[in-house]
Design a protein around this motif. Structure first.
Motif, PDB file in Angstrom:
ATOM      1  N   THR A  38      15.360  44.447  85.107  1.00  0.00           N
ATOM      2  CA  THR A  38      15.274  44.275  83.613  1.00  0.00           C
ATOM      3  C   THR A  38      16.468  43.752  82.781  1.00  0.00           C
ATOM      4  O   THR A  38      18.014  43.689  83.279  1.00  0.00           O
ATOM      5  CB  THR A  38      15.216  46.291  83.509  1.00  0.00           C
ATOM      6  OG1 THR A  38      16.274  46.518  83.328  1.00  0.00           O
ATOM      7  CG2 THR A  38      14.204  46.754  84.278  1.00  0.00           C
ATOM      8  N   GLU A  40      18.170  44.090  79.054  1.00  0.00           N
ATOM      9  CA  GLU A  40      18.301  44.058  77.418  1.00  0.00           C
ATOM     10  C   GLU A  40      19.443  43.328  76.942  1.00  0.00           C
ATOM     11  O   GLU A  40      19.889  43.273  77.006  1.00  0.00           O
ATOM     12  CB  GLU A  40      17.985  45.714  77.024  1.00  0.00           C
ATOM     13  CG  GLU A  40      16.901  45.854  76.726  1.00  0.00           C
ATOM     14  CD  GLU A  40      16.870  47.327  76.805  1.00  0.00           C
ATOM     15  OE1 GLU A  40      17.549  48.062  75.632  1.00  0.00           O
ATOM     16  OE2 GLU A  40      15.347  48.433  76.973  1.00  0.00           O
ATOM     17  N   SER A  57      13.860  42.046  75.747  1.00  0.00           N
ATOM     18  CA  SER A  57      14.013  42.795  76.381  1.00  0.00           C
ATOM     19  C   SER A  57      12.480  42.439  77.950  1.00  0.00           C
ATOM     20  O   SER A  57      11.907  41.459  77.131  1.00  0.00           O
ATOM     21  CB  SER A  57      13.550  44.074  76.676  1.00  0.00           C
ATOM     22  OG  SER A  57      13.436  45.192  75.965  1.00  0.00           O
ATOM     23  N   ALA A  62       8.156  39.939  82.474  1.00  0.00           N
ATOM     24  CA  ALA A  62       8.073  39.413  80.642  1.00  0.00           C
ATOM     25  C   ALA A  62       8.862  40.040  79.873  1.00  0.00           C
ATOM     26  O   ALA A  62       9.467  40.890  79.972  1.00  0.00           O
ATOM     27  CB  ALA A  62       6.188  40.701  80.424  1.00  0.00           C
ATOM     28  N   PHE A  63       8.893  39.100  78.760  1.00  0.00           N
ATOM     29  CA  PHE A  63       9.642  39.475  77.884  1.00  0.00           C
ATOM     30  C   PHE A  63       9.341  40.091  76.467  1.00  0.00           C
ATOM     31  O   PHE A  63       8.314  39.715  76.609  1.00  0.00           O
ATOM     32  CB  PHE A  63      10.485  37.818  77.055  1.00  0.00           C
ATOM     33  CG  PHE A  63      11.582  37.219  78.515  1.00  0.00           C
ATOM     34  CD1 PHE A  63      12.770  37.640  77.867  1.00  0.00           C
ATOM     35  CD2 PHE A  63      11.301  36.528  79.137  1.00  0.00           C
ATOM     36  CE1 PHE A  63      13.604  36.842  78.682  1.00  0.00           C
ATOM     37  CE2 PHE A  63      12.162  35.555  79.921  1.00  0.00           C
ATOM     38  CZ  PHE A  63      13.444  36.279  79.862  1.00  0.00           C
ATOM     39  N   THR A  64       9.761  41.052  76.023  1.00  0.00           N
ATOM     40  CA  THR A  64       9.135  40.923  74.876  1.00  0.00           C
ATOM     41  C   THR A  64      10.931  41.244  73.913  1.00  0.00           C
ATOM     42  O   THR A  64      11.736  41.219  74.056  1.00  0.00           O
ATOM     43  CB  THR A  64       9.119  42.845  74.714  1.00  0.00           C
ATOM     44  OG1 THR A  64       8.000  42.794  76.104  1.00  0.00           O
ATOM     45  CG2 THR A  64       8.834  43.318  73.527  1.00  0.00           C
ATOM     46  N   THR A  66      11.903  41.646  70.082  1.00  0.00           N
ATOM     47  CA  THR A  66      11.338  42.952  68.410  1.00  0.00           C
ATOM     48  C   THR A  66      12.317  42.539  67.828  1.00  0.00           C
ATOM     49  O   THR A  66      13.264  42.918  68.013  1.00  0.00           O
ATOM     50  CB  THR A  66      11.632  44.606  69.642  1.00  0.00           C
ATOM     51  OG1 THR A  66      11.020  44.628  70.213  1.00  0.00           O
ATOM     52  CG2 THR A  66      11.002  45.336  68.062  1.00  0.00           C
ATOM     53  N   THR A 100       2.750  36.323  70.870  1.00  0.00           N
ATOM     54  CA  THR A 100       1.733  36.668  70.545  1.00  0.00           C
ATOM     55  C   THR A 100       2.683  37.487  69.922  1.00  0.00           C
ATOM     56  O   THR A 100       3.329  38.942  70.415  1.00  0.00           O
ATOM     57  CB  THR A 100       1.450  36.649  71.876  1.00  0.00           C
ATOM     58  OG1 THR A 100       1.175  35.594  72.935  1.00  0.00           O
ATOM     59  CG2 THR A 100       0.749  38.139  71.983  1.00  0.00           C
ATOM     60  N   LEU A 102       2.296  41.491  68.433  1.00  0.00           N
ATOM     61  CA  LEU A 102       1.266  42.806  69.185  1.00  0.00           C
ATOM     62  C   LEU A 102       1.490  43.936  67.406  1.00  0.00           C
ATOM     63  O   LEU A 102       1.687  43.601  66.750  1.00  0.00           O
ATOM     64  CB  LEU A 102       2.210  43.398  70.301  1.00  0.00           C
ATOM     65  CG  LEU A 102       2.349  42.932  71.311  1.00  0.00           C
ATOM     66  CD1 LEU A 102       3.344  43.895  72.458  1.00  0.00           C
ATOM     67  CD2 LEU A 102       1.426  42.610  71.787  1.00  0.00           C
TER      68      LEU A 102
END
Length: 102
Positions: A38, A40, A57, A62-64, A66, A100, A102
């Motif tokens: 992980t 962040e 993150s 997978a990358f996220t 925000t 993408t 969300l």
């Protein structure tokens, strides 16, 4: 020069680390043979008295990303927040990063 002045004046705040100070470490982590489980990263941009943020993150492969926006003073007008989100989206797409929403 202006960015350097901002960085120099911010060094007295130990909780702030500038990208220029982290870039080589993060690059090494990304390019190393062992992928972190992980990760962040939080980036902040101060604009007048408001603050835009991006949190990146990496978890479970997978990358996220925000985005966030905090106004110094309360307002029902959310245009600045929407503009920040649009600016972030434009930057990502302009640099060929698949997005993408969300």
């Amino acid at each position: 020069m202006e960015q350097q002045d901002e960085q120099e004046s911010g060094k007295e705040h130990s909780e702030r680390v500038y990208w220029s100070e982290l870039k080589s470490t993060v690059t090494l982590m990304i390019r190393s043979s062992s992928v972190p489980g992980t990760l962040e990263l939080d980036f902040f941009r101060y604009m007048n008295r408001d603050m835009g943020s991006i949190r990146i993150s990496f978890e479970e492969g997978a990358f996220t990303l925000t985005t966030g926006y905090m106004q110094k003073e309360f307002s029902l007008d959310k245009r600045a927040s929407e503009d920040w989100d649009d600016e972030c989206m434009h930057y990502l797409m302009g640099n060929g990063i698949a997005v993408t929403v969300l």
